[in-house]
Each structure stands twice: as C-alpha cells, then as structure tokens.
Design an enzyme around this catalytic site. Sequence first.
Site, short mmCIF file in Angstrom:
data_model
loop_
_atom_site.label_atom_id
_atom_site.label_comp_id
_atom_site.label_asym_id
_atom_site.label_seq_id
_atom_site.Cartn_x
_atom_site.Cartn_y
_atom_site.Cartn_z
CD GLN A 158 -6.08 -3.78 2.44
OE1 GLN A 158 -5.94 -4.22 1.31
NE2 GLN A 158 -5.12 -3.90 3.35
CG MET A 177 -1.89 -1.22 1.16
SD MET A 177 -3.45 -0.96 2.02
CE MET A 177 -2.89 -0.66 3.66
N GLY A 178 2.15 1.09 -0.33
CA GLY A 178 3.05 2.24 -0.45
C GLY A 178 3.59 2.72 0.88
CE1 TYR A 179 4.95 8.50 3.85
CE2 TYR A 179 5.54 7.17 5.74
CZ TYR A 179 5.49 8.39 5.11
OH TYR A 179 5.99 9.50 5.73
CG LEU A 180 7.16 1.21 -0.77
CD1 LEU A 180 7.86 0.81 -2.07
CD2 LEU A 180 6.14 0.16 -0.37
CD GLU A 189 15.87 -0.39 5.17
OE1 GLU A 189 16.41 -1.50 5.02
OE2 GLU A 189 16.08 0.57 4.44
CB ILE A 223 12.35 -5.46 8.70
CG1 ILE A 223 12.55 -6.47 7.54
CG2 ILE A 223 13.55 -4.54 8.83
CD1 ILE A 223 13.79 -7.32 7.63
CG HIS A 233 6.98 -2.07 2.20
ND1 HIS A 233 6.86 -0.99 3.04
CD2 HIS A 233 5.75 -2.66 2.16
CE1 HIS A 233 5.62 -0.91 3.47
NE2 HIS A 233 4.92 -1.91 2.96
O1 PAF Z 1 -0.16 -5.82 3.44
C1 PAF Z 1 -0.58 -4.89 2.73
O2 PAF Z 1 0.07 -3.86 2.54
C2 PAF Z 1 -1.94 -5.02 2.06
O3 PAF Z 1 -2.84 -5.68 2.88
C3 PAF Z 1 -1.87 -5.67 0.66
C4 PAF Z 1 -1.39 -7.12 0.75
C5 PAF Z 1 -0.95 -4.88 -0.24
C6 PAF Z 1 -3.26 -5.69 0.03
O4 PAF Z 1 -3.76 -4.41 -0.13
#
Ligand code: PAF
Length: 282
Positions: free
Chosen positions: A61, A30-33, A35, A176, A37
């Site tokens: 979600q 969902m971005g805002y990555l 370490e 992490i 990610h």
């Molecule tokens: O873990 C997440 O960031 C989210 O639940 C995902 C798997 C990208 C689905 O939107």
Amino acid sequence: MEIVSTIKEVRDRVKAWRKEGLTVGLVPTMGYLHEGHKSLIDKAVSQNDRVVVSVFVNPMQFGPTEDLASYPRDLDADAKLCEAAGASLIFHPEPEEMYDEGFCSFVDMTGLTEALCGLSRPVHFRGVCTVVNKLFNIVTPDRAYFGEKDAQQLAVVKRMVKDLNMDIEIVGCPIIREADGLAKSSRNTYLSPKSREAALVLSRSIFMAKKMVEDGERDAAKVKKAMRDLIEAEPLATIDYVEIVDVNTMKSIDTIKGEILCAIAVNIGGEARLIDNFMATI
Ligand code: PAF
C-alpha cells in the site's frame, strides 16, 4: 496473549476458538500503536470473545517514494498495549509470509478509490484492499474494526465487504485526538517540535468547518475556501487536498446535504503527510 508470525498458527488458534463456539474480532494495524488503535481494540474486546490484532507494515500500500522504510515499528510496545487492552493474539507476519514468490493476485476497486487520497496515492487502496482481504481470509473474523480517521479507507472496506459478499461486520470507531486537537497518528512521530505546532492547522481547519456546517453553511465552496485560507496561512503546510464529498460515492459536492465527509490531507514541513476529517449527516 500470544504473538505468532505464520498464517497456519493464526488458523490453528481461530479453529480452536471456533470449536468452543467463541466469536472473533480483528483489528488490522500497521503497528506503532497509540490511543487511536487502543480504542479499536477496546471496542473489539467489548464485542467479541477473542480479539486478533494484526501488526503488519504492508509494502503493497506504499508508493515507491513513500515512507515504507522509515515507517515506525516497535513490536514490544505494541505487545504491551495489546495485552493490557485484552487482545488474545498478535499476528505479526514477515512480508514473505503474506506475499510469497510469484504472488500476482490483487483486490482492486474503482470509483471510491479515485478521489481524495487515491489521487495522490494511486497504488494505496489496491494494497489496502488486497491485504485486508487476505487478513479476512486468514482470521475469518465475525467483526473487523477500522478508525474513522481513515474515512476513505473505512468506506472502501465497507464497500468491498458488500460487493464481495463477505460475512463480516465492519465497525467504524471515532477519531482519537491529542489534548490540543491533533488527530492521533503513528506518522505524528515524524514531526519536529516546530512542525508538530504547525500540524495543528489540520484540526483547527476541521473544527472551523464543522462549526460552519453546524451553524447552517451549506455552500461547500465557501467552507473549503475558509479551510484553505486557514491552512495556507501556516508557512510549513502544503495542501494535498481539501474536499467535501458524498461519503457513499466520494464525489465532490457543491451543496452540503446528506451523508457528507469533509476531508483534508496536508504535508507538514516535508516531514509528514497528515490527514483529518469530519463526517456529518445533514
Ligand atoms: O489503516 C491501516 O493501518 C492500514 O491501512 C491497514 C488497514 C492495517 C491495512 O494495512
């Protein structure tokens, strides 16, 4: 590295790679990555010829009172991290690209989703299963990468892939942590300095429980009580759940045996609901 926003562009790129006989890994985010990610992307890059990172804050979600609107976003920083890590493509769709007018099909699950986070977030896993399914259909990856911090999500996705006969390998990657133990999360940015300090009760209680189990404690109630006592001593912390479950069923267990998941969700200062866990095979 390219950033695309339409399903057709992703399909065209993947088709071209497939023609060359290349393998494809997918890292759904969902971005805002951070370490955490990056560790998923690193793993994907090491196992596939091409890696797609999806950056999509999935409205489906989030419950009506949750943090969809305030969820942090920074596509420029995400692109830099992905490029440095060796990703080939970012898929960054608008909500309308993923859910067009009249959208009414969902992927849902019983059992595994009716415990832990599923209890306080009743629509969450239906949204996760639906969007992950869509991403799988769009990218058609050989492998997809998910963090063990969201252990229930990982179990749910593995089960969905098995139940629905999807030909995709699901790779789980370790949690992490920050230097002081706090599990990395995009939601940590919600914390004021006071709450950031208070949030350490999560990792402290997880480390304590892990040690109790490693030292031979098998009574789940005793471990959970010790965790609750530690967390409740922090005035800014409000427990959502402290649970020890069988990782294959997400059902609560009395005796710590087999493949277990010890998981917690705690609200810190009304600023962020954070989760943490450890898994073990006894
Ligand atoms: O873990 C997440 O960031 C989210 O639940 C995902 C798997 C990208 C689905 O939107």
